[in-house]
Design a protein around this motif. Structure first.
Motif, mmCIF file in Angstrom:
data_model
loop_
_atom_site.group_PDB
_atom_site.id
_atom_site.type_symbol
_atom_site.label_atom_id
_atom_site.label_comp_id
_atom_site.label_asym_id
_atom_site.label_seq_id
_atom_site.Cartn_x
_atom_site.Cartn_y
_atom_site.Cartn_z
ATOM 1 N N VAL A 61 0.846 -1.183 0.000
ATOM 2 C CA VAL A 61 0.000 0.000 0.000
ATOM 3 C C VAL A 61 0.885 1.238 0.000
ATOM 4 O O VAL A 61 1.820 1.345 0.780
ATOM 5 C CB VAL A 61 -0.910 0.014 1.263
ATOM 6 N N GLU A 62 0.566 2.188 -0.898
ATOM 7 C CA GLU A 62 1.385 3.383 -0.983
ATOM 8 C C GLU A 62 1.188 4.269 0.241
ATOM 9 O O GLU A 62 0.086 4.413 0.752
ATOM 10 C CB GLU A 62 1.002 4.182 -2.238
ATOM 11 N N THR A 80 2.083 -0.494 5.356
ATOM 12 C CA THR A 80 0.915 0.334 5.612
ATOM 13 C C THR A 80 1.361 1.586 6.341
ATOM 14 O O THR A 80 2.385 1.588 7.017
ATOM 15 C CB THR A 80 -0.118 -0.405 6.494
ATOM 16 N N GLN A 135 -8.257 -3.925 -3.006
ATOM 17 C CA GLN A 135 -7.397 -2.879 -3.552
ATOM 18 C C GLN A 135 -8.105 -2.085 -4.650
ATOM 19 O O GLN A 135 -9.231 -2.410 -5.049
ATOM 20 C CB GLN A 135 -6.114 -3.509 -4.098
ATOM 21 N N LYS A 136 -7.453 -1.057 -5.154
ATOM 22 C CA LYS A 136 -8.060 -0.210 -6.180
ATOM 23 C C LYS A 136 -8.429 -0.988 -7.437
ATOM 24 O O LYS A 136 -9.401 -0.671 -8.124
ATOM 25 C CB LYS A 136 -7.115 0.939 -6.551
ATOM 26 N N TRP A 342 -14.531 10.233 -5.239
ATOM 27 C CA TRP A 342 -14.070 8.959 -5.794
ATOM 28 C C TRP A 342 -15.022 8.543 -6.908
ATOM 29 O O TRP A 342 -16.239 8.577 -6.737
ATOM 30 C CB TRP A 342 -14.052 7.864 -4.726
ATOM 31 N N GLU A 595 -6.330 15.094 2.380
ATOM 32 C CA GLU A 595 -5.462 14.162 1.654
ATOM 33 C C GLU A 595 -5.217 12.909 2.500
ATOM 34 O O GLU A 595 -4.303 12.873 3.312
ATOM 35 C CB GLU A 595 -4.138 14.842 1.302
ATOM 36 N N TRP A 596 -6.058 11.919 2.326
ATOM 37 C CA TRP A 596 -5.807 10.640 2.993
ATOM 38 C C TRP A 596 -6.261 9.513 2.073
ATOM 39 O O TRP A 596 -7.100 9.710 1.203
ATOM 40 C CB TRP A 596 -6.507 10.571 4.350
ATOM 41 N N THR A 597 -5.685 8.356 2.269
ATOM 42 C CA THR A 597 -5.993 7.196 1.441
ATOM 43 C C THR A 597 -6.602 6.099 2.300
ATOM 44 O O THR A 597 -5.997 5.681 3.290
ATOM 45 C CB THR A 597 -4.720 6.649 0.754
ATOM 46 N N PHE A 601 -10.853 -0.459 -0.754
ATOM 47 C CA PHE A 601 -11.589 0.271 -1.791
ATOM 48 C C PHE A 601 -12.840 -0.470 -2.250
ATOM 49 O O PHE A 601 -13.369 -0.182 -3.318
ATOM 50 C CB PHE A 601 -10.669 0.532 -2.982
ATOM 51 N N VAL A 604 -16.611 2.955 -1.477
ATOM 52 C CA VAL A 604 -16.207 4.363 -1.497
ATOM 53 C C VAL A 604 -17.427 5.268 -1.673
ATOM 54 O O VAL A 604 -17.302 6.423 -2.069
ATOM 55 C CB VAL A 604 -15.161 4.643 -2.607
ATOM 56 N N TYR A 612 -6.586 7.416 9.264
ATOM 57 C CA TYR A 612 -5.510 7.996 8.460
ATOM 58 C C TYR A 612 -5.659 9.503 8.264
ATOM 59 O O TYR A 612 -4.785 10.144 7.674
ATOM 60 C CB TYR A 612 -5.453 7.312 7.092
#
Length: 616
Positions: A61-62, A80, A135-136, A342, A595-597, A601, A604, A612
């Motif tokens: 995870v980025e 993470t 995931q995305k 999103w 700005e959070w991730t 996913f 959404v 986060y």
């Protein structure tokens, strides 16, 4: 005919004084500037070993890097984001509060035996965590599960969980006993939409078995092959079918009924207090295995009225809230407000209830089948005249709706028309003929041909689950149907009130129902078979046979063909239809960094990943 957006009154909006005082009291002060550190995880791999099973690897995870990079070797954990308190020598404690306004939380329940929608989705973004995080790209990623493998015949799943997860309230570390107990109770409680298939997968109800390899590993034989996406969706984090793992020890000590009101789970937020119809309040879990929240407190406020939620945001009493699209101009005018969005967040459709042809799971005819309803055939034979008459009625209902106008007005353009349920995000493999062009004149002709020149009566109920414009869009559908002569009774009740009648197949009418993106369309089709706990109100022997077959198809090429066949039949017979796909947008107040991730996913439509969110 154009249906304008529902206007927000320019009069003073009054929020109950007790609510204003309570929210104000919950607001905290500023916190020290948090630091986010990236941990590079190197998975230990033993080479030159013959492996007989496909092993699904973890997906990194980025994260954002601001200060430094720490490299560790961790056997089973993916990278993470971690809180500063976990990653540095400094002791940085959570501070401040997040106040989140929602339409309806329902009465708080946390135990798998007693929890149902809409509580399920709010539990997942607060106290709960599940096995997998989607995931995305819709692939499964690790969460509580770290490694898993599937045998070549798709009958045996070997799942290993983390060894360092602590339950809330001092109930010790999570083991596979807790996980198995959790899924057993989801099945036996029979309130979760996937309760039936949970029993097949976890309890071996379809001829399977279980082997506890050790405290953290289980081997499940499912008895019949499983489409992997179906299993991942049933064990995913977030959304209305998410499954949050709870402590078996707590329930053994207190009873499930008592534990449910003060549940010990594994998420980054621990339940502290709740008041029915008012709020759920959570406290940050420090040194959480995944992410210590930056804020000390998170409160979910039940505020059914859109105008009251908007007013709460304008006055700074709410930091974030579930918003209708037509409130966007008002929200954007709030100083410091930001909009988070999103794409493909949800898909809205109409479920046509009462089409319960055939027998129930016990082999008995459905007692609520009523062919006096215009949309129900007196003959279940798709070749009969009675069936053709009912199809004409349903097709008239489908083509009388101007989906473009709904998207442009109620969604402010944040979406697109959709014609078949469950296919959002999978349009590339859908049949292009699946459309219902807006044609009210043709709809009136169809009703006359079916024997209803003066229309008929029907009940229409919005499933209120927190999606944007879910009530307003349902009201627009009612207006379109009224325009072709149908007498529509709008029934606006809490989702928890109407849901029992949907499960028992008693409800007769239509619901406006929004769901998230499916990992594959056949997962949505599982709501049309008799063994499903939740029901879309439509069952037929043809569907039972072909959907059941598709649900056990493990060849992706053949599965795609079977999905198209199933939904092609449903389109031709208008067993249900969609309205639109919508983006997810929500406002963020000046106290929160937009700005959070999120960690997952699969859902959404509404915000998640509150742990986060940093201070702005």
């Amino acid at each position: 005919m154009v249906y304008p957006r529902t206007p927000v009154s320019k009069a003073i909006i009054w929020i109950p004084l007790i609510l204003i005082l309570a929210i104000a009291a919950a607001c905290g002060g500023a916190a020290a500037t948090p630091i986010v550190v990236e941990r590079e995880v190197v998975k230990e791999i033993t080479k030159e070993v013959v492996v007989e099973k496909e092993v699904i690897k973890e997906v990194p995870v980025e994260v954002i890097v601001e200060k430094e990079v720490i490299k560790e070797v961790i056997k089973e954990v993916v990278a993470t984001p971690v809180s500063a308190a976990m990653s540095s020598g400094e002791s940085m404690k959570p501070a401040g509060s997040i106040n989140y306004g929602v339409k309806e939380t329902g009465i708080f329940e946390g135990h798998p035996r007693f929890i149902s929608s809409p509580r399920v989705q709010y539990s997942a973004v607060t106290f709960g965590e599940s096995m997998f995080a989607i995931q995305k790209d819709l692939s499964p990623g690790p969460m509580l599960a770290t490694e898993w493998s599937i045998s070549d015949d798709f009958l045996t799943w070997t799942i290993r969980i983390r060894e360092d997860v602590e339950f809330h309230k001092g109930y010790g570390k999570m083991t596979m006993d807790d996980v198995f107990y959790t899924y057993k109770n989801y099945h036996e409680g029979a309130l979760l939409a996937r309760a039936g298939i949970i029993g097949d997968f976890w309890l071996g109800n379809d001829g399977g078995s279980q082997e506890f390899v050790d405290d953290y590993t289980i081997k499940l034989n499912t008895g019949t092959p499983w489409v992997p996406a179906r299993a991942y969706e049933m064990m995913r984090h977030l959304g209305g079918v998410s499954t949050s793992v709870v402590s078996k020890k707590q329930s053994d000590e207190l009873t499930p009924e008592v534990a449910s009101k003060d549940i010990a789970a594994t998420g980054p937020w621990e339940i502290k207090e709740h008041s029915s119809g008012e709020f759920w309040r959570f406290e940050a879990v420090e040194n959480h295995w995944r992410q210590t929240p930056y804020f000390q407190e998170l409160t979910l406020w039940s505020i059914p009225e859109e105008a009251a939620r908007v007013a709460g945001f304008q006055t700074g009493k709410l930091d974030i809230f579930e918003m209708s699209f037509d409130s966007l101009p008002t929200v954007e005018a709030v100083e410091g407000a930001k909009i988070v969005a999103w794409p493909n967040a949800g898909q809205a459709g109409l479920n046509i209830y009462g089409q319960t042809y055939g027998t129930d799971k016990d082999g008995n005819p459905y007692k609520h089948l009523d062919s006096n309803n215009a949309w129900i055939s007196a003959d279940p034979d798709p070749e009969s005249e009675e069936w053709a008459r009912a199809v004409k009625v349903k097709r008239a209902m489908a083509i009388s709706i101007d989906r473009e106008v709904i998207v442009d007005t109620l969604l402010s353009g944040f979406g697109k028309p959709l014609f078949m349920r469950d296919w959002m995000g999978h349009e590339a493999k859908a049949d292009p003929r699946w459309t219902f062009p807006f044609d009210p004149d043709a709809a009136r002709v169809l009703l006359a041909e079916a024997g209803y020149p003066d229309g008929f009566s029907i009940t229409l109920t919005p499933a209120i689950r927190g999606a944007p414009a879910e009530v307003e869009a349902c009201e627009a559908v009612a207006q379109y149907w009224e325009d072709i002569g149908i007498d529509v009774k709008i029934q606006k009740v809490p989702y928890a009130t109407i849901r029992p009648e949907l499960i028992t197949r008693k409800y007769q009418g239509v619901t406006c129902h929004t769901v998230s993106q499916r990992l594959t369309p056949v997962i949505g089709a599982s709501n049309y078979v008799k063994k499903s706990t939740f029901s879309y109100g439509t069952e037929h022997p043809w569907m039972e046979e072909h959907i059941t077959d598709a649900l056990s198809e493990v060849d992706p090429v053949k599965l795609a063909q079977k999905e198209k066949e199933v939904y092609g039949w449903m389109y031709d017979n208008v067993m249900s239809f969609a309205l639109y796909a919508h983006d997810g947008i929500w406002p963020v107040g000046p106290a929160l960094d937009p700005e959070w991730t999120p960690f997952g996913f699969s859902e959404v439509r509404s915000p998640s990943g509150f742990e986060y969110i940093k201070h702005r």
